[in-house]
Design a protein around this motif. Sequence first.
Motif, PDB file in Angstrom:
ATOM      1  N   ARG A 290       0.769  -0.948  -0.070  1.00 27.94           N
ATOM      2  CA  ARG A 290       0.273   0.031  -0.028  1.00 27.94           C
ATOM      3  C   ARG A 290       0.867   1.449   0.392  1.00 27.94           C
ATOM      4  O   ARG A 290       1.623   1.003   0.858  1.00 27.94           O
ATOM      5  N   ALA A 291       0.904   2.147  -0.822  1.00 30.27           N
ATOM      6  CA  ALA A 291       1.357   3.297  -0.760  1.00 30.27           C
ATOM      7  C   ALA A 291       1.158   4.117   0.136  1.00 30.27           C
ATOM      8  O   ALA A 291       0.173   5.069  -0.485  1.00 30.27           O
ATOM      9  N   ASP A 292       1.382   4.403   1.516  1.00 34.16           N
ATOM     10  CA  ASP A 292       0.670   5.304   2.678  1.00 34.16           C
ATOM     11  C   ASP A 292       1.273   5.796   2.661  1.00 34.16           C
ATOM     12  O   ASP A 292       1.548   6.843   3.474  1.00 34.16           O
ATOM     13  N   LYS A 293       2.828   6.067   1.908  1.00 28.20           N
ATOM     14  CA  LYS A 293       4.333   7.120   2.449  1.00 28.20           C
ATOM     15  C   LYS A 293       3.821   7.700   0.828  1.00 28.20           C
ATOM     16  O   LYS A 293       4.856   7.307  -0.202  1.00 28.20           O
ATOM     17  N   THR A 294       4.360   9.481   2.242  1.00 26.76           N
ATOM     18  CA  THR A 294       4.384  10.852   0.363  1.00 26.76           C
ATOM     19  C   THR A 294       5.940  10.700   0.306  1.00 26.76           C
ATOM     20  O   THR A 294       6.347  10.780   1.260  1.00 26.76           O
ATOM     21  N   GLY A 295       6.576  11.151  -1.393  1.00 27.84           N
ATOM     22  CA  GLY A 295       7.302  10.793  -1.032  1.00 27.84           C
ATOM     23  C   GLY A 295       8.335  10.580  -2.743  1.00 27.84           C
ATOM     24  O   GLY A 295       7.356   9.814  -3.070  1.00 27.84           O
ATOM     25  N   LEU A 296       9.547  10.414  -2.721  1.00 27.20           N
ATOM     26  CA  LEU A 296      10.325  10.084  -4.127  1.00 27.20           C
ATOM     27  C   LEU A 296      10.643   8.725  -3.292  1.00 27.20           C
ATOM     28  O   LEU A 296      11.827   8.938  -2.710  1.00 27.20           O
TER      29      LEU A 296
END
Length: 152
Positions: free
Chosen positions: A128-134
């Motif tokens: 799950r892409a639950d952290k924003t960022g690069l």
Amino acid sequence: MSVRTRTSAALTAGVLTALLVAGCGQDDDPSVATPSAPATSAAPPSAATTAPASASPTPSASTPAVDREIIVKIVKRRVDPPTGRITVDKGKLVRITVTSDVSDELHVHGYDLGARLPAGTPGSVEFRADKTGLFEVETHETELVLFQLVVR
């Protein structure tokens, strides 16, 4: 379970956790976010992209539906599609599948996820892409950057 067995098990778990958190030591880049919570279950499809990548809107019967499937192939150290940025919305379920012509290991920085890549056999991570960022997605042995995952 004896006190000695419990202590030994706790010590082993602590050492394994420390090794996993240490990762490959390349997360010092300020553009790479910190580790996140474990992957969770599927959600309805939709996602955005800013770089060429393969997407599969129809999941197989044996795997849960994902919002975004990213497929990468490596042949003679060439990454296909070429290295670039792929953007997904925060909260989406992402599956990254990589097939390499040599044995290697896939690693997703910031999420501390990895998969073995036996030569010629696809390896996948799902999260799950639950952290924003690069977040850089790379191979360890050949040290190839496959793409940069942007989570917004």
